[in-house]
Design an enzyme around this catalytic site. Sequence first.
Site, short mmCIF file in Angstrom:
data_model
loop_
_atom_site.label_atom_id
_atom_site.label_comp_id
_atom_site.label_asym_id
_atom_site.label_seq_id
_atom_site.Cartn_x
_atom_site.Cartn_y
_atom_site.Cartn_z
N ASN A 143 0.85 -1.20 0.00
CA ASN A 143 0.00 0.00 0.00
C ASN A 143 0.88 1.24 0.00
O ASN A 143 2.10 1.15 0.02
CB ASN A 143 -0.96 -0.02 1.20
CG ASN A 143 -0.22 -0.04 2.51
OD1 ASN A 143 0.48 0.91 2.85
ND2 ASN A 143 -0.33 -1.15 3.25
N LYS A 153 -10.89 -3.04 18.72
CA LYS A 153 -9.46 -3.34 18.94
C LYS A 153 -9.03 -3.02 20.37
O LYS A 153 -7.85 -3.08 20.69
CB LYS A 153 -8.61 -2.59 17.91
CG LYS A 153 -8.83 -3.04 16.47
CD LYS A 153 -8.08 -2.17 15.46
CE LYS A 153 -8.56 -2.39 14.04
NZ LYS A 153 -7.64 -3.22 13.24
N PHE A 186 -4.38 3.59 14.70
CA PHE A 186 -4.71 4.57 13.68
C PHE A 186 -5.89 4.04 12.88
O PHE A 186 -6.10 2.82 12.81
CB PHE A 186 -3.52 4.81 12.75
CG PHE A 186 -2.53 5.80 13.30
CD1 PHE A 186 -1.76 5.49 14.41
CD2 PHE A 186 -2.40 7.05 12.72
CE1 PHE A 186 -0.86 6.40 14.94
CE2 PHE A 186 -1.50 7.97 13.24
CZ PHE A 186 -0.73 7.65 14.35
N ASP A 241 -4.07 -6.14 4.89
CA ASP A 241 -5.16 -6.98 5.39
C ASP A 241 -5.20 -8.35 4.72
O ASP A 241 -5.95 -9.22 5.13
CB ASP A 241 -6.51 -6.27 5.17
CG ASP A 241 -6.68 -5.11 6.12
OD1 ASP A 241 -6.01 -5.11 7.17
OD2 ASP A 241 -7.46 -4.18 5.81
N LYS A 296 -13.47 0.83 15.36
CA LYS A 296 -12.12 0.24 15.52
C LYS A 296 -11.59 0.44 16.93
O LYS A 296 -10.97 -0.45 17.51
CB LYS A 296 -11.15 0.86 14.51
CG LYS A 296 -11.35 0.35 13.09
CD LYS A 296 -10.41 1.01 12.09
CE LYS A 296 -10.82 0.59 10.68
NZ LYS A 296 -10.13 1.34 9.63
N1 CTP Z 1 -3.97 -3.15 12.13
C1 CTP Z 1 -3.50 -4.27 12.78
N2 CTP Z 1 -3.47 -5.47 12.11
C2 CTP Z 1 -3.94 -5.57 10.87
C3 CTP Z 1 -4.46 -4.43 10.21
C4 CTP Z 1 -4.45 -3.21 10.90
O1 CTP Z 1 -3.09 -4.20 13.94
N3 CTP Z 1 -3.91 -6.73 10.24
C5 CTP Z 1 -3.95 -1.86 12.89
C6 CTP Z 1 -3.32 -0.70 12.15
O2 CTP Z 1 -1.93 -0.60 12.43
C7 CTP Z 1 -4.07 0.49 12.72
C8 CTP Z 1 -5.45 -0.10 13.00
O3 CTP Z 1 -5.29 -1.50 13.09
O4 CTP Z 1 -3.53 0.96 13.91
C9 CTP Z 1 -6.47 0.23 11.95
O5 CTP Z 1 -5.96 -0.11 10.67
P1 CTP Z 1 -6.83 0.16 9.36
O6 CTP Z 1 -6.03 -0.26 8.18
O7 CTP Z 1 -7.37 1.56 9.41
O8 CTP Z 1 -8.08 -0.76 9.58
P2 CTP Z 1 -8.35 -2.29 9.46
O9 CTP Z 1 -8.46 -2.88 10.85
O10 CTP Z 1 -7.36 -2.94 8.55
O11 CTP Z 1 -9.80 -2.28 8.84
P3 CTP Z 1 -10.30 -1.77 7.36
O12 CTP Z 1 -9.11 -1.98 6.42
O13 CTP Z 1 -11.44 -2.65 7.06
O14 CTP Z 1 -10.67 -0.33 7.50
#
Ligand code: CTP
Length: 401
Positions: free
Chosen positions: A206, A334, A316, A275, A330
Site C-alpha cells: 500500500n 481493537k 490509527f 489486510d 475500531k
Molecule cells: N492493524 C493491525 N493489524 C492488521 C491491520 C491493521 O493491527 N492486520 C492496525 C493498524 O496498524 C491500525 C489499526 O489497526 O492501527 C487500523 O488499521 P486500518 O487499516 O485503518 O483498519 P483495518 O483494521 O485494517 O480495517 P479496514 O481496512 O477494514 O478499514
Amino acid sequence: MANIVLGVTGCIAAYKAPLILRELQKKGHEIQVVMTRHAAEFVGPITFEALSGKRIWMDMFGHPTSGGVEHINLARQAELFLVAPATANVVAKFANGLADDFLTAVQLSVTCPVVVAPAMNVEMWRHPATQQNLERLKQRGVHVVYPEAGYLACGDVGEGRLAEVEAIVEAVQVIVQQSTSLAGKQFVVTAGPTCEDIDPIRFVTNRSSGKMGYAIACQAALRGATVVLISGPTRLEPPPGVRLEEVRTAKEMHQQVNAFFVDADVLIMAAAVGDYSVDAHSQKIKRQKSLTLDLKSTEDILAALPRRKGQIVVGFAAESEALEENARIKLQQKKLDLIVANDLASFGSNFDCALLLRADGSKSQLEKMPKVELAGRILDEVEKLMRTPAQQFKVEERTEG
Ligand code: CTP
C-alpha cells in the site's frame, strides 16, 4: 538546568544571538557558544566570550590543549544543541552531513536534541533546496523554529526573519523539559506498509510512507523513552536513538509486535498493515490472459494482542468515508485507549488533519499540521493517559472483558 551549545552562523540576525544567550542564561542554562567564521563578521567572539564567561569555539585547529577532538568533547557534554540563527548554507550542510568547520563538526557529533532557527532572505527560504533540507532535518528529529514574515535586511518583505527570541527560548524550554518526560518508558511503534510477495519479483503493498510512525518514534526517543520501531519497507532514515526492526510481511510485523509488546509500556500502531496475504509462487508467474490471486485475510495484530495491566495501546484508522463512525468501531473492537483517525489524503503527505478519539468517549479534532507536530500531540495524549490511574483500571477491565 541544561548544558546548551549555542551555534551562531553568519547572517545579519546573528546580532540577536547574544540576546538568546542571555535569555537562556536567565532560565538557568549553561551556555557554550560555537561560531562560524562568517558569524564573526557580524558579531565579535569577544561579545559571546564576555556574556558566556567561556572561551568561544570557531576553528578546528590551533587549540593547544584539545588534541583536535574538542568538538567531540563539546558534543558529549551537550544536552541540547541550538543553532540560532541558522543560515541556508548551514541548514544544507546539516542536511547532508557535512562537517567542514567546528560548528558543523559539533552538529554531526551530538546525540542530544537539536534545534535550528533559520534566518535568511525570502527567496533563499522558499527555494526547494532549502525546504527539502529542512524536511530531511525534521525527519531526523531536528526541531525547527520557523522564521517569521516581515521586513528583511535585504529590503525584501516575506518569510525568513529569525523567529522572536522568546519563541526560540520557549522551544528550547519545551524540549529540555520534555526530554525526560518519558524516561524509563518502553515504547513500541510500528510504521510503514507491509508487503506480500506474489512471486520472486512482484508483491502487494500500500502507499504508506512510514512518516507518521517514524515521527512518533523519533519524538518519543527525544522525550527519553526507549523505543523499538518495527517498520515495513520505507525510504526513511531511522531516527537517532531508536532501535529499528525491519519487517516485510504482516506476519513478520505481527511476530515482532508480540515479541516486543510483552515488556512495553506503550504500543503505537501507525503501520498500514496489509489486510491480505498471498501464497507466494516460488517461480516468476508467466504472462497469461487473466490471473486470479487468492488473497487470504491476515490476522488483526491489535485485536489479537495479549495485554497486561497498564499497557497503553494507540491505533490509527485510515478511512475514505464515515471517518468518525468507522474509527469509533475500531477503537472499541481493537480495545484501544486512543485512535488517531484520518482520511486517505494524509498517506505519503508531510501533513495530517487528524481526529483523536479516546476510550472515554471524548474526541478532539486537530487542525492540519506537520506530522512531526502531530507526533508530539499524540505523545502528549499518551502522557496524559499515563498520569490517569482510572485509565489503567479501564485497560485492565476491558482486557478481562
Ligand atoms: N492493524 C493491525 N493489524 C492488521 C491491520 C491493521 O493491527 N492486520 C492496525 C493498524 O496498524 C491500525 C489499526 O489497526 O492501527 C487500523 O488499521 P486500518 O487499516 O485503518 O483498519 P483495518 O483494521 O485494517 O480495517 P479496514 O481496512 O477494514 O478499514
